[in-house]
Write a protein that holds these residues in place. Sequence first.
Motif, PDB file in Angstrom:
ATOM      1  N   HIS A 154       5.141  33.974  84.294  1.00 54.02           N
ATOM      2  CA  HIS A 154       4.550  34.687  85.427  1.00 54.02           C
ATOM      3  C   HIS A 154       4.381  33.734  86.613  1.00 54.02           C
ATOM      4  O   HIS A 154       4.609  34.113  87.760  1.00 54.02           O
ATOM      5  N   VAL A 209       7.647  33.383  88.511  1.00 56.06           N
ATOM      6  CA  VAL A 209       7.914  34.563  89.335  1.00 56.06           C
ATOM      7  C   VAL A 209       7.021  34.552  90.576  1.00 56.06           C
ATOM      8  O   VAL A 209       7.481  34.841  91.682  1.00 56.06           O
ATOM      9  N   ASP A 210       5.757  34.188  90.400  1.00 57.00           N
ATOM     10  CA  ASP A 210       4.844  34.119  91.549  1.00 57.00           C
ATOM     11  C   ASP A 210       5.331  33.103  92.576  1.00 57.00           C
ATOM     12  O   ASP A 210       5.294  33.351  93.781  1.00 57.00           O
ATOM     13  N   HIS A 211       5.791  31.929  92.107  1.00 54.21           N
ATOM     14  CA  HIS A 211       6.254  30.905  93.046  1.00 54.21           C
ATOM     15  C   HIS A 211       7.549  31.349  93.726  1.00 54.21           C
ATOM     16  O   HIS A 211       7.736  31.102  94.925  1.00 54.21           O
ATOM     17  N   THR A 240       8.358  34.361  94.470  1.00 48.75           N
ATOM     18  CA  THR A 240       7.908  35.318  95.497  1.00 48.75           C
ATOM     19  C   THR A 240       7.347  34.572  96.704  1.00 48.75           C
ATOM     20  O   THR A 240       7.607  34.946  97.849  1.00 48.75           O
ATOM     21  N   GLN A 241       6.596  33.495  96.451  1.00 49.47           N
ATOM     22  CA  GLN A 241       6.025  32.702  97.538  1.00 49.47           C
ATOM     23  C   GLN A 241       7.121  32.030  98.361  1.00 49.47           C
ATOM     24  O   GLN A 241       7.070  32.013  99.589  1.00 49.47           O
ATOM     25  N   LYS A 243      10.186  33.053  98.801  1.00 53.25           N
ATOM     26  CA  LYS A 243      10.810  34.100  99.621  1.00 53.25           C
ATOM     27  C   LYS A 243       9.938  34.432 100.839  1.00 53.25           C
ATOM     28  O   LYS A 243      10.458  34.638 101.937  1.00 53.25           O
ATOM     29  N   ALA A 244       8.638  34.468 100.660  1.00 52.45           N
ATOM     30  CA  ALA A 244       7.726  34.750 101.775  1.00 52.45           C
ATOM     31  C   ALA A 244       7.798  33.632 102.814  1.00 52.45           C
ATOM     32  O   ALA A 244       7.804  33.904 104.022  1.00 52.45           O
TER      33      ALA A 244
END
Length: 90
Positions: free
Chosen positions: A10, A13-15, A17-18, A20-21
């Motif tokens: 998890h 996946v969180d990193h 997403t970060q 991409k942001a």
Amino acid sequence: MMDLFAKRSHGHVDHLTQVKAWVRELMDVSPNAAVLVTELRCTEPGCPPLETVIAILEDAVAPRQYTLHRAVADVTRQDIADSAAPTRRG
């Protein structure tokens, strides 16, 4: 051999997403653009064991691609800012 279907933690996946942001924030990416972030293994001599490839696909604009010589988990906001600096649209 790399297992393309291995489950990621998890936190990974969180990193991802970060990252991409950060790309959207710092690289002047349109809201409709696709931002792809991929971690690749390299087995060629002199190549880092893991690298992160960022691709930005926008309508009517040539695709942009950046390679960072580190794993996705090690990519920082500053890495993205450094990659964006020479290509920021004005």
